[in-house]
Design an enzyme around this catalytic site. Structure first.
Site, PDB file in Angstrom:
ATOM      1  N   LYS A  40     -17.397  65.515 -30.719  1.00  0.00           N
ATOM      2  CA  LYS A  40     -16.285  64.758 -31.308  1.00  0.00           C
ATOM      3  C   LYS A  40     -15.091  64.760 -30.363  1.00  0.00           C
ATOM      4  O   LYS A  40     -15.035  65.557 -29.418  1.00  0.00           O
ATOM      5  CB  LYS A  40     -15.900  65.349 -32.662  1.00  0.00           C
ATOM      6  N   ARG A 136     -10.511  72.782 -46.895  1.00  0.00           N
ATOM      7  CA  ARG A 136     -10.469  71.357 -46.569  1.00  0.00           C
ATOM      8  C   ARG A 136     -11.488  70.638 -47.461  1.00  0.00           C
ATOM      9  O   ARG A 136     -11.451  70.770 -48.670  1.00  0.00           O
ATOM     10  CB  ARG A 136     -10.745  71.144 -45.078  1.00  0.00           C
ATOM     11  N   TYR A 263      15.069  64.909 -16.558  1.00  0.00           N
ATOM     12  CA  TYR A 263      15.835  64.515 -17.737  1.00  0.00           C
ATOM     13  C   TYR A 263      16.600  65.706 -18.321  1.00  0.00           C
ATOM     14  O   TYR A 263      16.065  66.810 -18.431  1.00  0.00           O
ATOM     15  CB  TYR A 263      14.901  63.948 -18.805  1.00  0.00           C
ATOM     16  N   MET A 310       7.309  61.200 -18.549  1.00  0.00           N
ATOM     17  CA  MET A 310       6.142  60.498 -19.074  1.00  0.00           C
ATOM     18  C   MET A 310       5.028  60.389 -18.038  1.00  0.00           C
ATOM     19  O   MET A 310       3.847  60.545 -18.362  1.00  0.00           O
ATOM     20  CB  MET A 310       6.535  59.095 -19.544  1.00  0.00           C
TER      21      MET A 310
END
EC number: 5.1.1.1
Length: 366
Positions: A40, A136, A263, A310
């Site tokens: 998965k 779950r 940043y 990014m």
């Protein structure tokens, strides 16, 4: 997101290592136990199709999260059993039956919906999910399971399996694990009509609780060479980490004392130093909070300075390396190593997440 083949950032996947990791677990567990490879989330970022094809001679089937992942394998020519571990709503059953995909059923409500949406379940293979304490999806009582099995069979389904999932199999304290195990065993023993396959073993259970295995296992993170506990528990046999991540320097310059980087100007140089720019960032899954961690250049640990952007990050260099110099983010570089678990520890998360966050913008090379 498209893969970026025209930049030097790549993930290298060693399929032979994955095959050997699976073989090591298979030697560790009892003979005759079926093996399902958990592929998965694109095989935890390694490439579901490529991994599934590599393991085809070794495993009995595959586990995926949803129908789309199953269909991807079918379209790639994978013809062994594929089990969807999540819940597929009944309105999608026609496609599952047509493509011979095994589904998980986790409630009587699902059965009631199926009677309305798709009452003819001939050709459908089913595994029943038990909630033994994970909290779950899954059923909790013998009566519910008996009623579900009878209802599914009356509609033509083949109820092949029943399974559960342990919440703490990768922890030293096995109190919760044993509670779940006893719950599951008691429920199985009380069934009027027990399915052929019974499985509860994920990677951690297969490694550290191999005496509790039923007749199938689901091998996920261990296949890719990682310790399910991170580093809390020792492995009984060696594993090979299958994925490495590398890039190259694309810009090198000298900055002066007082200059800031990135940043928010979160890094200020205390003296003149060389800095290098590497084309990988949080859009690739190298998260913004990795400032202060290190990568490897020329066998040396080089600190990430300034916030990760990014598409780029910046590192402190010991000298002015030429453009194109290799940068290792996961893996070995001249006898030094950075593991996925090292990164997970720095991020205060698990090694699974580090791999799954690596975006498809990074090409996988096999």
């Amino acid at each position: 997101m498209i893969s970026s083949f025209h930049r030097p950032t790549v993930a290298r996947v060693n399929l032979q290592a994955i095959k050997e990791n699976v073989a090591s677990v298979q030697k560790h567990i009892p003979l005759g136990v079926k093996t399902y490879a958990v592929v998965k989330a694109d095989a935890y970022g390694h490439g579901a199709v490529q991994v599934s094809k590599a393991l085809l001679p070794q495993v009995d089937g595959y586990c995926v999260s949803n129908l789309d992942e199953a269909l991807q394998l079918r379209q790639a020519g994978i013809d062994k059993e594929i089990l969807i571990l999540g819940v597929l709503l009944p309105n999608e059953l026609k496609l599952a039956i047509t493509r011979q995909v095994t589904v998980t059923v986790a409630s009587l409500e699902w059965l009631a919906m199926a009677k309305q949406e798709w009452p003819d379940l001939k050709g459908l293979k089913v595994h029943i999910k038990i909630d033994s304490g994970m909290g779950r999806i899954g059923l909790r009582s013998v009566t519910e399971v008996d009623n579900l099995i009878a209802g599914l069979k009356s509609m033509g389904a083949d109820v092949e399996g029943i399974f559960t999932h342990f919440a703490t199999a990768d922890e030293a304290d096995d109190t919760k694990f044993n509670q779940q195990l006893q719950f599951f065993k008691k429920l199985i023993a009380g069934l009027e009509d027990k399915p052929r396959l019974v499985h509860a073993s994920n990677s951690a259970t297969s490694i550290w609780h191999s005496d509790t295995i039923f007749n199938a296992v689901r091998l996920g993170i261990v296949s890719y060479g990682l310790n399910p506990s991170g580093s809390d528990l020792s492995l009984p046999f060696p594993l090979q980490e299958a994925l490495s991540l590398e890039s190259s320097l694309v810009h090198v310059k000298m900055i002066s004392a007082g200059d800031t980087v990135g940043y928010g100007a979160t890094y200020t140089a205390k003296k003149s130093e060389y800095v290098g720019t590497v084309p990988i960032g949080y859009a690739d899954g190298w998260t913004r909070n990795m400032q202060g961690f290190s990568v490897l250049v020329d066998g040396q640990f080089c600190e990430i300075i300034g916030r990760v952007s990014m598409d780029q990050l910046t590192i402190r260099l010991s000298k002015a390396y030429p453009l194109g110099t290799k940068v290792t983010l996961i893996g070995s570089n001249q006898q030094k190593n950075i593991s996925t678990t090292d990164i997970a520890n720095y991020r205060n998360t698990i090694n699974y997440e580090v791999l799954c966050l690596l975006s498809d913008r990074i090409p996988r090379i096999y």
